[in-house]
Scaffold this active site. Structure first.
Site, PDB file in Angstrom:
ATOM      1  N   HIS A 167       1.141   5.233   1.538  1.00 55.10           N
ATOM      2  CA  HIS A 167       0.441   6.334   2.496  1.00 55.10           C
ATOM      3  C   HIS A 167       0.754   7.484   2.055  1.00 55.10           C
ATOM      4  O   HIS A 167       2.024   7.923   1.167  1.00 55.10           O
ATOM      5  CB  HIS A 167       1.080   6.348   3.329  1.00 55.10           C
ATOM      6  CG  HIS A 167       0.681   5.365   4.471  1.00 55.10           C
ATOM      7  ND1 HIS A 167      -0.729   5.376   5.232  1.00 55.10           N
ATOM      8  CD2 HIS A 167       0.519   4.716   4.312  1.00 55.10           C
ATOM      9  CE1 HIS A 167      -0.470   4.296   6.010  1.00 55.10           C
ATOM     10  NE2 HIS A 167      -0.122   3.325   5.409  1.00 55.10           N
ATOM     11  N   TYR A 169       3.348   8.832  11.622  1.00 54.18           N
ATOM     12  CA  TYR A 169       3.142   7.705  10.992  1.00 54.18           C
ATOM     13  C   TYR A 169       3.173   7.445  10.182  1.00 54.18           C
ATOM     14  O   TYR A 169       4.088   6.129   9.883  1.00 54.18           O
ATOM     15  CB  TYR A 169       1.632   7.583  11.877  1.00 54.18           C
ATOM     16  CG  TYR A 169       0.979   6.738  10.860  1.00 54.18           C
ATOM     17  CD1 TYR A 169       0.969   4.926  11.504  1.00 54.18           C
ATOM     18  CD2 TYR A 169       0.101   6.752   9.752  1.00 54.18           C
ATOM     19  CE1 TYR A 169       0.318   4.087  11.674  1.00 54.18           C
ATOM     20  CE2 TYR A 169      -0.266   5.119   9.295  1.00 54.18           C
ATOM     21  CZ  TYR A 169      -0.182   3.707  10.117  1.00 54.18           C
ATOM     22  OH  TYR A 169      -0.724   3.311  10.102  1.00 54.18           O
ATOM     23  N   HIS A 174       0.707  -1.282  -0.083  1.00 55.09           N
ATOM     24  CA  HIS A 174      -0.123  -0.425  -0.037  1.00 55.09           C
ATOM     25  C   HIS A 174       0.851   1.270  -0.474  1.00 55.09           C
ATOM     26  O   HIS A 174       1.890   1.266   0.030  1.00 55.09           O
ATOM     27  CB  HIS A 174      -0.673   0.003   1.303  1.00 55.09           C
ATOM     28  CG  HIS A 174      -0.402  -0.205   2.765  1.00 55.09           C
ATOM     29  ND1 HIS A 174       0.033  -0.837   2.992  1.00 55.09           N
ATOM     30  CD2 HIS A 174      -0.121   1.071   3.514  1.00 55.09           C
ATOM     31  CE1 HIS A 174       0.873  -0.492   4.404  1.00 55.09           C
ATOM     32  NE2 HIS A 174       0.516   0.677   4.726  1.00 55.09           N
ATOM     33  N   GLN A 198       6.409   3.785   9.641  1.00 54.35           N
ATOM     34  CA  GLN A 198       5.474   2.945   9.386  1.00 54.35           C
ATOM     35  C   GLN A 198       6.619   1.517   8.472  1.00 54.35           C
ATOM     36  O   GLN A 198       5.927   0.761   9.908  1.00 54.35           O
ATOM     37  CB  GLN A 198       3.985   2.913   8.789  1.00 54.35           C
ATOM     38  CG  GLN A 198       3.417   1.131   8.651  1.00 54.35           C
ATOM     39  CD  GLN A 198       1.828   2.290   7.259  1.00 54.35           C
ATOM     40  OE1 GLN A 198       2.133   2.096   6.537  1.00 54.35           O
ATOM     41  NE2 GLN A 198       1.218   0.963   7.592  1.00 54.35           N
TER      42      GLN A 198
END
Length: 176
Positions: A60, A122, A58, A126
């Site tokens: 972000h 974050y 994924h 991550q």
């Protein structure tokens, strides 16, 4: 932040995109190309990327979008054009994803207010947090039928009709 004598607009969003079937394919040359493509598409729409990070399954992004563009319009543009450009540069993906679809149907969007620094941190940290979680075995389970210990990292088990993931201990169906 867009300012005028009469108004001040600050439209920031935390966006998460996932490849189709949540495949772990975002690494190496494809990762670099996706980053280049997303930056170019954001520049075209005058969207500022504040923070971004690509994980294997994924991406972000913390972005500032001008108020003249709705988030759904921007996401449709971003996912549609990027999928086309990714398939043009990496023709072998057609066999995995079909005709020019790379991203999953949905996406995650959250508005960002005063907690921008927390979300940016974050996004940055991550990957290191995931590596730490992968290296630590959190718990061991005792199978009530066999009276054996089951190591969480080595097997999956059914919980309340759902399958529990063996890597992070989360119930499948949770997006992130």
């Amino acid at each position: 932040m867009e300012r005028s004598f009469f108004y001040a607009i600050n439209c920031k969003y935390h966006i998460v995109l996932t490849p189709k079937y949540r495949r772990k394919v975002i690494y190496g040359e494809l990762r670099k190309d996706i980053g280049r493509i997303l930056r170019k598409l954001c520049e075209m729409k005058e969207v500022e990327i504040i923070e971004a990070h690509a994980m294997p399954d994924h991406i972000h992004m913390l972005v500032r979008i001008p108020p003249k563009i709705s988030i759904s319009t921007f996401m449709g543009f971003l996912k549609g054009r990027s999928a086309t450009l990714i398939h043009e540069q990496h023709g072998n993906l057609v066999y995995k994803y079909g005709n020019k679809s790379f991203w999953s149907k949905g996406y995650y969007v959250s508005t960002v207010g005063l907690n921008q620094k927390t979300i940016a941190k974050y996004i940055r940290e991550q990957e290191s947090d995931d590596r730490i979680r992968d290296s630590i075995s959190k718990r061991e389970y005792v199978d009530p039928f066999k009276k054996q210990q089951i190591n969480e990292r080595s097997e999956s088990r059914a919980v309340g009709g759902l399958l529990e993931s063996s890597i992070y201990g989360v119930v499948s169906g949770d997006l992130f």
